[in-house]
Enzyme design. Structure first.
Site, PDB file in Angstrom:
ATOM      1  N   ALA A 262       0.848  -1.183   0.000  1.00 47.02           N
ATOM      2  CA  ALA A 262       0.000   0.000   0.000  1.00 47.02           C
ATOM      3  C   ALA A 262       0.885   1.235   0.000  1.00 47.02           C
ATOM      4  CB  ALA A 262      -0.895   0.010   1.237  1.00 47.02           C
ATOM      5  N   MET A 263       0.244   2.400  -0.146  1.00 50.03           N
ATOM      6  CA  MET A 263       1.009   3.635  -0.250  1.00 50.03           C
ATOM      7  C   MET A 263       0.298   4.779   0.463  1.00 50.03           C
ATOM      8  SD  MET A 263       3.678   5.119  -1.315  1.00 50.03           S
ATOM      9  CE  MET A 263       3.963   6.820  -0.920  1.00 50.03           C
ATOM     10  N   GLU A 264       1.099   5.535   1.218  1.00 49.40           N
ATOM     11  CA  GLU A 264       0.558   6.515   2.163  1.00 49.40           C
ATOM     12  C   GLU A 264       0.297   7.906   1.574  1.00 49.40           C
ATOM     13  OE1 GLU A 264       3.768   5.224   2.262  1.00 49.40           O
ATOM     14  OE2 GLU A 264       5.210   6.778   2.839  1.00 49.40           O
ATOM     15  N   ASN A 265       0.010   8.033   0.274  1.00 48.24           N
ATOM     16  CA  ASN A 265      -0.241   9.350  -0.329  1.00 48.24           C
ATOM     17  C   ASN A 265      -1.135  10.204   0.567  1.00 48.24           C
ATOM     18  OD1 ASN A 265       0.849   8.138  -2.812  1.00 48.24           O
ATOM     19  ND2 ASN A 265      -1.090   7.031  -2.767  1.00 48.24           N
ATOM     20  N   HIS A 297      -0.497   1.160   9.395  1.00 49.70           N
ATOM     21  CA  HIS A 297       0.813   1.611   8.914  1.00 49.70           C
ATOM     22  C   HIS A 297       0.666   2.836   8.008  1.00 49.70           C
ATOM     23  CE1 HIS A 297       5.040   0.976   7.599  1.00 49.70           C
ATOM     24  NE2 HIS A 297       4.593   1.522   6.480  1.00 49.70           N
ATOM     25  N   GLU A 298      -0.194   2.718   7.013  1.00 47.34           N
ATOM     26  CA  GLU A 298      -0.328   3.835   6.061  1.00 47.34           C
ATOM     27  C   GLU A 298      -0.911   5.060   6.761  1.00 47.34           C
ATOM     28  OE1 GLU A 298       1.303   3.220   3.483  1.00 47.34           O
ATOM     29  OE2 GLU A 298       1.303   1.036   3.693  1.00 47.34           O
TER      30      GLU A 298
HETATM   31  N1  0A1 Z   1       5.795   3.628   1.459  1.00 47.50           N
HETATM   32  C1  0A1 Z   1       4.987   2.457   1.301  1.00 47.50           C
HETATM   33  C2  0A1 Z   1       5.607   1.365   0.543  1.00 47.50           C
HETATM   34  C3  0A1 Z   1       5.823   1.547  -0.889  1.00 47.50           C
HETATM   35  C4  0A1 Z   1       7.084   1.768  -1.370  1.00 47.50           C
HETATM   36  C5  0A1 Z   1       7.366   1.839  -2.700  1.00 47.50           C
HETATM   37  C6  0A1 Z   1       6.320   1.664  -3.545  1.00 47.50           C
HETATM   38  O1  0A1 Z   1       6.535   1.670  -4.885  1.00 47.50           O
HETATM   39  C7  0A1 Z   1       7.822   1.687  -5.306  1.00 47.50           C
HETATM   40  C8  0A1 Z   1       5.033   1.445  -3.107  1.00 47.50           C
HETATM   41  C9  0A1 Z   1       4.794   1.399  -1.772  1.00 47.50           C
HETATM   42  C10 0A1 Z   1       4.777   1.852   2.671  1.00 47.50           C
HETATM   43  O2  0A1 Z   1       5.672   1.840   3.482  1.00 47.50           O
HETATM   44  O3  0A1 Z   1       3.703   1.329   2.910  1.00 47.50           O
HETATM   45 ZN    ZN Z   2       5.667   2.546   5.177  1.00 47.56          ZN
END
Ligand code: 0A1
Ligand code: ZN
Length: 858
Positions: A262-265, A297-298
């Protein structure tokens, strides 16, 4: 992607950005193959950087339609354009602030790498961490450039989302404003035919927040658990860290094609649908647990990552280590702390120790990289979290709370570094952390060896630390290692409650006096440091600790060590499992005062991969087939030894009433599953077949199917399962993974090959690819079949996936990272497979770096 000679980036080369951004406005005219992105960026020279520098904007796979500075179109010769950047010389820039505008065209439908703007099942979505924004428009794509964003999306898609708060919207357009300055990697946009499960949360200062989980029509009934986990996360962060949410809305979108979890945008998290969608019939207890942890987490990233971000990608652990630590704390609070700790350590050893003791070892804060996407690792995440746990142990709970308050006060709105983080702890607690800082810069798992003596009522522990050489780091300095110790009397009473010894030298002794008898030590309680503990001890002492230790982690650890000893002797000496082990486990199985989840963990045997590493550490070349056979035999011996109590245990753990994903019920099901796996060895799968027929939830249905396959049955049930779930992608992922990961060792390659020919093997979908190919790699004995067939199959598929999706290919190549553990024949076969991948023309930078490092040539 196809760089001829990829260049390394070094932490020591960091320089501040030449220009800062005050404001970004973006217009997206969405079209599957020709999306137009219009940008208006307000730049100003950075007072902390050298003046008179050119404006260098990152950009990849963009078609530049036009650009202007200060309202005047750039003419040919007024800028330079490469595959990766647009550069405007200082002479073409006004003194002081200026506006840069550009129009570019991109092709989301051709974007199979899933970085930047891409399409998944007809919907538009984005992934910009780490360096995906440069595939959307020209921009200083680095985390230390933070700016507020205004976004207008023009499209006939019914739902148009971006970061921040919603603004104007109407027929065919929607606008979003994110008031919080953010780096470009937190940008997100989603457009599609989506429906939302909605709820709301009122912050403790009384601000209402609208929550939405956006999914494909039909999936809205599978969002309840994620929504509930989100509200609990929001409340927990207020209660425990004093952190409130800071926008009017918080949206989550589930997408089927996603490289990571997942991604924390900011304000618009994007999730792999696997970590959002759940119903009792389709998701297992583990799925529910993962959803809870990843949602948390996100969400927690909103403060640790978004409000305070990283100065550069070398500081990735600043946000990831801390956020993992926070999500682990949260899950421990929501569920059982000891069980969560054991699970986290199991993960750490399976993933991070494996990494740290092989060719991919790197410090928690690396000092160079070729492709940053290759550094989203267990070391940065999980060891990064352990380092924070150690800090907390060393400064105490109050010191930690004070330091965190200072961190948020001092650095809100900053792009910070590990030095900033440590300075906060030093300033808040007065503790000198210069030696502690080595945890961030030295790779490798320290080994702590322990001897002891007892004289005149004084018991002395002698500790020695040593960290093995890792790539690029031949010699290591001693680290600060908090070793939590308790002492038990021979009668089982605790004579010394947990105390933390601080090991700072290469060798150090610690004395405890006033004791009437030589105590039994319980060392590294709670797994107080990510180290390998080495101490000669006896089976009796281990059984004693399993029975009496007051520290739940070490109680479990004692049983674990016993199992490993037994298995090691079964492999190396063909010894039969002795009564000490079997009786000790029987006591655990029968002890109804123990939490069922804990009992399930204590009865679970070490994995085959764990045993391979353990044997290798002990100087034995592991034979994966021998380990597999020994583990099967031990399982049978355990089943026979426990035969009288298994049916009762299996029945007792059957909770009446409808399925509930809560941790107590899940713990009972976990113990029931352990009992079922043993029963199957005695009744040839009869009970499992019945459970499969009767199951009304995925945990029990899939659990039964797995057990049936492990005892050589279940073919018919596989068909039934497939027909029942054919239209549910996430369930069919499980169906694929189960088959490749549990196939009999000699059949694993063929089984997997057949699966790759199945019409539902959509290999471009990362979840499906991981289920099938990753599943084979999880099947240790099958993956390491001496014919080398599995190595070849995996290599074939990595070569095929690489041009489509370098990121997932590079991550998957780590299945080969342990190759040097094995015998010469297997090493030669793996080397051949790796060299074949490396020699593939046009191999991506991502995979080139990983394969090179695994081979030891990069
Ligand atoms: N920051 C996100 C993880 C994440 C990292 C890279 C990505 O694409 C390259 C996608 C997601 C987390 O820690 O959940
Ligand atoms: Zn993270």
């Amino acid at each position: 992607m196809k760089d001829a000679s990829p260049q390394a980036v070094y932490l020591s080369d960091y320089t501040p950005p030449a220009y800062l951004v005050d404001k970004v406005s973006l217009v997206f005219r969405l079209d599957p193959a020709a999306t137009r992105v219009l940008s208006r960026i307000e730049f100003r020279p950075n007072p902390d950087a050298a003046s008179g520098q050119p404006l260098k904007l990152d950009g990849e796979k963009l078609k530049l339609i036009g650009a202007a500075v200060a309202g005047e179109a750039l003419q040919d010769g007024e800028h330079s354009l490469t595959d990766t950047a647009l550069t405007i010389p200082a002479s073409r820039l006004p003194d002081g602030p200026f506006v840069f505008e550009a129009e570019v065209e991109i092709d989301p439908s051709a974007n199979t790498a899933l970085e930047g703007l891409y399409m998944s099942n007809g919907m538009y979505c984005t992934q910009c961490e780490a360096e995906g924004f440069r595939r959307i428009t020209y921009y200083p794509d680095r985390p230390d450039v933070m700016a507020p964003f205004h976004v207008r999306i023009e499209s006939d898609m019914p739902v148009l989302l971006s970061n921040g708060n919603p603004g104007d919207s109407g027929d065919g357009f929607a606008e979003w404003t994110d008031p919080w300055p953010k780096p470009a990697y937190l940008f997100a946009l989603v457009a599609g035919d989506l429906v939302a499960a909605k709820d709301s949360f009122t912050t403790r200062s009384g601000t209402p927040v609208e929550l939405g989980i956006w999914v494909r029509p039909g999936d809205e009934g599978k969002c309840d658990y994620a929504l509930d986990a989100l509200k609990r996360s929001m409340k927990w962060d207020e209660d425990v860290y004093g952190r409130e949410y800071d926008l009017d809305v918080f949206n989550i979108v589930a997408v089927d094609d996603f490289n990571m979890g997942a991604m924390e945008n900011k304000g618009l998290n994007i999730f792999n649908s696997k970590y959002v969608l759940a119903s009792p019939a389709t998701a297992t207890d583990t799925d529910y647990e993962n959803i809870e942890g990843i949602i948390a987490h996100e969400y927690f990233h909103n403060w640790t990552g978004n409000r305070i971000t990283c100065r550069d990608w070398f500081q990735l652990c600043l946000k990831e280590g801390l956020t993992v630590f926070r999500d682990q704390q949260f899950s421990g609070d929501m569920r059982s702390k000891p069980v969560k700790r054991i699970q986290d350590v199991l993960q750490l050893r399976a993933r991070q120790f494996r990494e740290d003791n092989g060719p991919l070892a790197h410090p928690v804060r690396p000092s160079s990289y070729i492709e940053i996407n290759n550094f989203y690792t267990a070391t940065v995440y999980e060891k990064g979290a352990e380092v924070i746990g150690m800090l907390k142990r060393l400064v105490g709970d109050d010191g930690y709370a004070k330091a965190l308050d200072l961190y948020f006060d001092r650095h809100d709105g900053d792009a910070a570094t590990i030095e900033d983080w440590l300075a906060v702890f030093q300033d808040a607690t007065g503790r000198d952390l210069s030696q502690f800082g080595r945890w961030y810069t030295q790779a490798g798992t320290p080994r702590v060896s322990v001897t002891d003596d007892f004289k005149d009522g004084t018991y002395t522990l002698h500790l020695k630390q040593e960290t093995p050489a890792t790539p690029g780091q031949p010699a290591k300095q001693p680290q600060v290692i908090p070793v939590a110790v308790g002492l038990l009397n021979p009668n089982g009473d605790e004579v010394q409650p947990t105390t933390v010894l601080e090991l700072t030298e290469a060798e150090q002794s610690f004395a405890f006096d006033g004791l009437s008898a030589k105590p039994v030590p319980s060392i590294l309680r709670g797994f107080s440091a990510p180290v390998i503990l080495d101490r000669k001890t006896t089976t009796e002492e281990r059984a004693f600790l399993l029975a009496h230790d007051t520290d739940p982690f070490n109680k479990w650890e004692a049983g674990r060590a016993l199992a490993k000893d037994v298995l090691a002797r079964m492999v190396t000496e063909r010894a039969a499992p002795g009564p000490a082990y079997l009786n000790a486990l029987e006591r655990v199985a029968r002890d109804d005062t123990l939490d069922p989840a804990f009992r399930a963990l204590a009865l679970r045997l070490p994995s085959e991969d764990d045993m391979a590493q353990t044997l290798f550490d002990a100087g034995v070349t592991p034979d994966p087939l021998a380990i597999h056979d020994a583990r099967e035999k031990l399982m049978l011996a355990l089943a026979e030894h426990l035969s009288a109590s298994l049916p009762r245990l299996y029945e007792a753990m059957n909770i009446p009433g409808p399925y509930s994903p809560d941790s107590k019920a899940a713990g009972c099901r976990a113990l029931r599953q352990t009992a079922l796996a043993m029963l199957a060895r005695l009744d040839d799968g009869k009970t499992a077949a019945k459970q499969f027929r009767d199951a009304d939830n995925m945990t029990e249905q899939l659990g039964a199917l797995g057990v049936l396959l492990s005892v050589g049955h279940g073919q018919e049930e596989l068909g039934t399962f497939y027909r029942q779930w054919q239209s549910d992608r996430l369930v069919i992922d499980k169906w694929f993974a189960l088959q490749s990961s549990t196939a009999a060792p000699r059949k694993a390659a063929d089984t997997t090959l057949a699966l790759t020919r199945h019409p539902d093997f959509d290999w471009k979908n990362p979840n499906r690819f991981r289920s099938v190919i990753g599943g084979l790699a999880m099947n240790a004995a099958g993956f390491h079949d001496p014919s080398g067939a599995s190595y070849e199959l995996v290599a074939d598929w990595l070569i095929r996936l690489d041009p489509m999706n370098p990121q997932t290919t590079a991550r998957m190549s780590t299945v080969f990272e342990t190759w040097r553990r094995y015998d010469a024949d297997r090493q030669a076969l793996i080397r051949g497979a790796l060299e074949r991948i490396a020699a593939t023309p046009g191999l991506s930078r991502d995979t080139t770096e990983m394969v090179g490092r695994i081979l030891g040539s990069a």
